[in-house]
Design a protein around this motif. Structure first.
Motif: not given
Length: 394
Positions: A90-98, A209-211
């Motif tokens: 999620r915080p690294f790549g698509p689709p959430h953090s493209p 982003a994780f926390v």
């Protein structure tokens, strides 16, 4: 020598500089070769690819009992693997953090230029310590939010973890497993403490982003966060160090291709793909069948250790014409350098950017460079194969 000792010979440190003749022996004896310790080696491309996509092949350790730390999602099966990998993405790549990886391009270029500016003619450098290691470690520290001054501490823990995961048939692994477990505990505690500092005070990095994930259903537990952060740090630099170092070594051994890339830098992306095939950073992956499974007429029993020799598959003449020739213009280069299937390396886009940037910055300096030692000293690890040092005189 008998083929049932191939794994022992492949993992013998004496084979580290050039395991490829043993891989040829493996393919000729295969596709499946049973070893004296009961494990099975698979070294042919199509069989490896099929097994990497086979849901009956488990990536989980054979024993999850006792007080052993929870394995990272790299060593889990679906559906748990899919859940944790999705949350990590999620915080690294698509689709959430493209834009996360693309946003690092300028930073990677800047870091690479700083390192390249220290490369001066007439002196000796170590490609590993002066370039191939600092680049990906700096990048992954920026992504996670780890202060650079703490990098030596993380390197010590990372080395212990990588050593504990190596394949060494016939060796009592108790001590290195214990050291690896202790390193995992200490590294996880450090990364959790760092993440807690970002709670309600995000700083734009992945730990933040994780926390600070607002949706309770998408939050990692403390244990999951620790293991995911450890995996991201180790996977985010270990293989890239090997990719860059093996790349420089290969180019210096093939001066005609080095000159070609100097004259035509647009070939660099294809050259990186060929390096991932020709001298991959990861040579083996271990799997365990959940049921008896037939591979090319050989039955591998449930619960047996299966070692997929990816680097052998990358040199399979049934898949790649002239597989032992380094060809930066090779077409149809569907290598196994990043694995395949559900465990395909999700950091592959970042590794490609880093390798292209590093080699692009180094190639102009390598025209008159010479290897101080060939073969160079290699790391002990047979799975993550690469030089420990690569001294070069410019």
């Amino acid at each position: 020598m008998a083929s049932d000792t191939l794994l022992a010979r492949i993992t013998d440190y004496a084979s580290r500089p050039d395991p490829y003749p043993l891989y040829t022996e493996l393919r000729e004896a295969g596709p499946v070769v049973r070893q004296t310790d009961g494990s099975h080696l698979v070294g042919t491309y199509h069989e490896i690819a099929a097994l990497l996509h086979d849901p009956r092949m488990s990536a989980e350790p054979r024993s999850r009992g006792g007080t052993a730390p929870r394995p990272p999602f790299l060593r889990l099966d679906d559906p748990e693997h899919h859940r944790l990998r999705t949350l990590a993405m999620r915080p690294f790549g698509p689709p959430h953090s493209p834009g996360r990886v693309d946003a690092m391009r300028d930073e990677i270029a800047r870091i690479t230029k700083e390192l390249a500016d220290t490369v001066q003619a007439g002196r000796q450098i170590d490609i590993v310590d002066d370039f191939a290691y600092p680049l990906p470690v700096t990048v992954i520290c920026r992504l996670l939010g780890v202060p650079r001054e703490d990098e030596p501490l993380l390197r010590e823990w990372s080395d212990a973890l990588v050593t504990s995961a190596d394949v060494k048939p016939g060796e009592d692994a108790t001590e290195r497993t214990r050291a690896g477990d202790q390193a995992r505990i200490e590294m996880g505690r450090y990364l959790l403490d760092l993440a807690e500092q970002r709670r309600d005070h995000p700083t734009g990095d992945m730990l933040s982003a994780f926390v600070n994930e607002p949706d309770p259903a998408l939050r990692l537990t403390r244990e999951e966060l620790a293991e995911t952060a450890i995996l991201l740090f180790i996977a985010g630099h270990e293989t890239t160090v090997n990719l860059i170092t093996n790349g420089v070594l290969t180019l210096l051994r093939h001066p005609e291709q080095l000159d070609r890339l100097r004259r035509d830098p647009d070939l660099l992306p294809r050259a990186v793909e060929e390096l991932l095939r020709y001298e991959p950073p990861v040579h083996m992956r271990e799997r365990v069948p959940l049921a008896d499974i037939d591979v090319a007429g050989t039955t591998i029993p449930a619960g047996a250790s299966v070692v997929l020799v990816l680097a052998s598959g990358n040199r399979d003449p049934m898949r790649f014409p002239e597989p032992d020739r380094f060809d930066p213009t090779r077409p149809d280069n569907q290598h196994l350098g990043f694995g395949s299937g559900i465990h395909l390396c999700y950091g592959a886009p970042l590794a490609r950017i880093e390798a292209q940037a590093a080699l692009g910055a180094l190639i102009p300096h390598l025209g008159t460079a010479r290897l101080v030692q060939d073969p160079p000293p290699y790391r002990q690890n047979a799975m993550l194969r690469g030089p420990r040092h690569l001294p070069v005189h410019l």
